[in-house]
Structure formats: C-alpha cells, structure tokens
Motif scaffolding. Structure first.
Motif, short mmCIF file in Angstrom:
data_model
loop_
_atom_site.label_atom_id
_atom_site.label_comp_id
_atom_site.label_asym_id
_atom_site.label_seq_id
_atom_site.Cartn_x
_atom_site.Cartn_y
_atom_site.Cartn_z
N TYR A 51 5.29 -17.64 -17.52
CA TYR A 51 4.82 -16.88 -17.22
C TYR A 51 3.54 -17.77 -17.06
CZ TYR A 51 1.41 -12.84 -17.34
OH TYR A 51 0.88 -12.46 -17.15
N ARG A 55 1.15 -19.30 -14.15
CA ARG A 55 0.38 -18.21 -13.77
C ARG A 55 -0.30 -19.62 -13.62
NH1 ARG A 55 -2.39 -13.74 -18.10
NH2 ARG A 55 -4.24 -13.76 -16.32
N SER A 73 12.34 -11.25 -14.59
CA SER A 73 11.47 -10.58 -14.49
C SER A 73 9.98 -11.44 -13.16
CB SER A 73 10.70 -10.90 -15.39
OG SER A 73 9.60 -9.77 -15.78
N GLU A 74 9.94 -10.17 -11.67
CA GLU A 74 9.39 -11.43 -11.08
C GLU A 74 8.16 -11.09 -11.30
OE1 GLU A 74 9.13 -12.10 -7.53
OE2 GLU A 74 12.08 -11.75 -7.95
N LYS A 75 7.26 -10.25 -12.34
CA LYS A 75 6.37 -10.04 -13.13
C LYS A 75 6.16 -12.30 -13.76
CE LYS A 75 3.02 -8.35 -16.03
NZ LYS A 75 3.00 -6.61 -16.67
N GLY A 80 2.36 -12.51 -13.64
CA GLY A 80 2.06 -12.15 -13.35
C GLY A 80 0.93 -11.12 -11.52
N ARG A 81 1.46 -12.28 -11.06
CA ARG A 81 0.65 -11.72 -9.48
C ARG A 81 1.72 -10.74 -9.04
NH1 ARG A 81 -4.31 -14.04 -9.78
NH2 ARG A 81 -4.02 -16.18 -10.46
N ARG A 82 2.93 -10.40 -9.90
CA ARG A 82 3.48 -9.01 -9.12
C ARG A 82 4.29 -8.51 -10.00
NH1 ARG A 82 5.67 -13.49 -5.79
NH2 ARG A 82 7.44 -13.84 -7.15
N TYR A 83 4.19 -7.22 -9.60
CA TYR A 83 5.29 -6.74 -11.12
C TYR A 83 6.13 -6.09 -11.09
CZ TYR A 83 5.18 -3.40 -14.76
OH TYR A 83 6.89 -2.23 -15.84
N GLY A 84 7.44 -6.23 -12.03
CA GLY A 84 9.13 -5.25 -11.51
C GLY A 84 10.08 -5.94 -10.20
#
Length: 101
Positions: A51, A55, A73-75, A80-84
């Motif tokens: 992560y 980032r 996790s895509e996040k 942290g640039r995309r979610y879920g």
C-alpha cells in the motif's frame, strides 16, 4: 508474552482493515493468523508495505505497471487512489477530426 502478541495481532489486523477494507485480504490475513501467528503477521505487513510503496510511486508519477501478487484489494494495489472493486477508468476516446467542407 501472549498478551503482547495478541496486541500486535489486533493492531496489524485493524490497520489492514482500514487500508484494504473488509475484503479478501482481511479474510486471508485472519485465516493465516488462525493457522499460525507468523504467516498472518507477515501477510499483514506485506499488504501494508505494498500500500505505502504504491502510494509513494503514484506520488512520484510512476504508477506500478503490474499488480502485486497475493493482494486482492484495488485500494491497496493503487496506494489508496481507488477504492473497493471499482475498476480502472476506461481510456478516453480520441477527439474526432474536424470536418472540412
């Protein structure tokens, strides 16, 4: 010693939940932790490392070309640039050429 280990385990899993959400990565981490303490902790630290590495790469304008293995996790994959489960945005279509008469 057992109480300290439990505290570390709870902190890593809570941090993982905040980063990756309640998804496959958290489930894998919990299952690895049930099977053995160290595999769960190693997986948790790996997810956290990916992560923050992604980032940092995105902040430098050098997004990672491939997904990290073992991370669902895509996040986390995007730092942290995309979610879920939202996919990557579709590339925009090229502008039409102007019509000349």
């Amino acid at each position: 010693m057992g109480g300290f280990v439990a505290v570390i385990l709870v902190i890593v899993n809570l941090f993982l939940f905040v980063l990756a959400g309640c998804g496959m990565d958290l489930l894998i981490n919990i299952l690895l932790t049930i099977l053995g303490y160290f595999p769960g902790i190693l997986h948790g630290f790996y997810v956290i490392w990916v992560y923050y590495d992604r980032r940092e790469q995105a902040a430098l304008g050098q997004p990672a070309p491939n997904n990290a293995p073992g991370i669902y996790s895509e996040k986390v994959q995007a730092g942290g640039r995309r979610y879920g489960t939202m996919g990557r945005p579709a590339p925009s279509a090229p502008a039409p050429a102007p019509a000349y008469n």
